[in-house]
Scaffold this active site. Sequence first.
Site, PDB file in Angstrom:
ATOM      1  N   MET A  45       0.845  -1.173   0.000  1.00 37.35           N
ATOM      2  CA  MET A  45       0.000   0.000   0.000  1.00 37.35           C
ATOM      3  C   MET A  45       0.893   1.239   0.000  1.00 37.35           C
ATOM      4  SD  MET A  45      -2.720   1.306   2.905  1.00 37.35           S
ATOM      5  CE  MET A  45      -3.222  -0.347   3.195  1.00 37.35           C
ATOM      6  N   PRO A  46       1.039   1.915  -1.133  1.00 36.31           N
ATOM      7  CA  PRO A  46       1.854   3.122  -1.192  1.00 36.31           C
ATOM      8  C   PRO A  46       1.240   4.260  -0.374  1.00 36.31           C
ATOM      9  CG  PRO A  46       1.396   2.296  -3.396  1.00 36.31           C
ATOM     10  CD  PRO A  46       0.538   1.539  -2.449  1.00 36.31           C
ATOM     11  N   LEU A  47       2.099   5.004   0.300  1.00 34.68           N
ATOM     12  CA  LEU A  47       1.684   6.157   1.069  1.00 34.68           C
ATOM     13  C   LEU A  47       2.544   7.337   0.655  1.00 34.68           C
ATOM     14  CD1 LEU A  47       0.225   7.632   3.402  1.00 34.68           C
ATOM     15  CD2 LEU A  47       2.014   6.733   4.910  1.00 34.68           C
ATOM     16  N   SER A  50       0.328   0.441  -8.984  1.00 35.05           N
ATOM     17  CA  SER A  50      -0.404   0.091  -7.773  1.00 35.05           C
ATOM     18  C   SER A  50      -1.907   0.217  -8.017  1.00 35.05           C
ATOM     19  CB  SER A  50       0.024   1.032  -6.651  1.00 35.05           C
ATOM     20  OG  SER A  50      -0.564   0.652  -5.446  1.00 35.05           O
ATOM     21  N   ARG A  57      -2.552   5.771  -0.834  1.00 38.95           N
ATOM     22  CA  ARG A  57      -2.909   6.728   0.205  1.00 38.95           C
ATOM     23  C   ARG A  57      -2.111   8.009  -0.018  1.00 38.95           C
ATOM     24  NH1 ARG A  57      -5.862   2.907   0.389  1.00 38.95           N
ATOM     25  NH2 ARG A  57      -6.424   1.695   2.195  1.00 38.95           N
TER      26      ARG A  57
END
Length: 68
Positions: free
Chosen positions: A1-3, A34, A40
Amino acid sequence: MPLVEVTLSAGREPAAIRALIHELHAAVERSIGSPAQSIRVIVREVPRTHWAAGDRTLAERDAIGEGG
């Protein structure tokens, strides 16, 4: 999950912040593939009185026309 986290001095229009979120989201999706729902983005706005450069707050720099 990229932030993705971005910190900006406060004072931009909500539409500008929304556009930034959209562009960052699209860049992550495009560059690393992604899934959109897993990306996010957090935007933090700091008051210009709480951000300093060269021992002057951004608010102080604004007051003397120095920008920042």
